[in-house]
Scaffold this active site. Sequence first.
Site, mmCIF file in Angstrom:
data_model
loop_
_atom_site.group_PDB
_atom_site.id
_atom_site.type_symbol
_atom_site.label_atom_id
_atom_site.label_comp_id
_atom_site.label_asym_id
_atom_site.label_seq_id
_atom_site.Cartn_x
_atom_site.Cartn_y
_atom_site.Cartn_z
ATOM 1 C CG HIS A 1 -26.691 36.996 -24.185
ATOM 2 N ND1 HIS A 1 -27.559 36.205 -23.297
ATOM 3 C CD2 HIS A 1 -26.262 37.695 -23.457
ATOM 4 C CE1 HIS A 1 -27.633 36.774 -22.272
ATOM 5 N NE2 HIS A 1 -26.905 37.691 -22.204
ATOM 6 C CD GLU B 1 -27.377 32.216 -26.832
ATOM 7 O OE1 GLU B 1 -26.447 33.267 -26.798
ATOM 8 O OE2 GLU B 1 -27.733 31.788 -25.836
ATOM 9 C CB CYS C 1 -30.644 33.331 -20.974
ATOM 10 S SG CYS C 1 -30.553 34.902 -22.129
ATOM 11 C CB CYS D 1 -31.135 33.446 -25.721
ATOM 12 S SG CYS D 1 -29.610 34.937 -26.030
#
Lengths: 147, 147
Positions: free
Chosen positions: A54, A56, A84, A87
């Site tokens: 992801h 992040e 999410c 993260c």
Amino acid sequence: MIFSDDYFMDQALKEAVRALEKDEVPIGAVIVIKDKIIARGYNQVELLNDATAHAEIIALTAAFNAMGAKYLPDATIYITIEPCTMCCGALYWSKIGRVVYGGKDLKHGGISLHPHENLLHPKTLLTSGIKDSECISLLKNFFKAKR
Amino acid sequence: MIFSDDYFMDQALKEAVRALEKDEVPIGAVIVIKDKIIARGYNQVELLNDATAHAEIIALTAAFNAMGAKYLPDATIYITIEPCTMCCGALYWSKIGRVVYGGKDLKHGGISLHPHENLLHPKTLLTSGIKDSECISLLKNFFKAKR
């Protein structure tokens, strides 16, 4: 602060557009310390064949490398979409000073899914809704085109 | 299954000992498909200066690379200690078939902290308590020696 949250969210949006250009789910992030972007990231799940790649996570790893430090208490992360659960957990461990996100993610967002607890570090400040319509439009149009 | 859960947890414990030898918090993981270890990982938070470099994350990234796939529905991960919220989130995204952990982590464990919800993928099977006393002793002795 010389630059505004809107300015840095625009930078995160640029990262999201990079993801879009590579046919990835368009989510982007930048990490800022004292008005300077120290790390950037965009979603690379398909490119890296890694379901955890992801925006992040990529930005955090770059920031740890850039700073030579495993905690980021003086940093702010700008993310186009709500992080999410994974993260949020990564941001927790980073002890990042501030999290700013654009659009909400009601399906996977760690804040939306856990309204009665804080998955971030207790010292982390949270701001949401910055340029949210732009952030969400980018995502919605991507999925619409996929259908 | 030719090899037992105990056998693979011993392999995860070997990874934890590798972490210990490098003065890292001793947690290890292995990922197995059809009785074959396809990926290994141990905690490398200090070495990589990365607060998110947990054993599970390192093993997952190695597994994605080994398989050239972003999902691991046929795999089992063996982890010496209960995965944290971040790692549960990573395991969720990986759609891993089965999670087996040793000792509970009441402070950071994503399962212990969220008894009323499932942070893992709904199709992921979960087993705990395999060689838990060995897994926990390794950790406790590490922190005792630090004091």
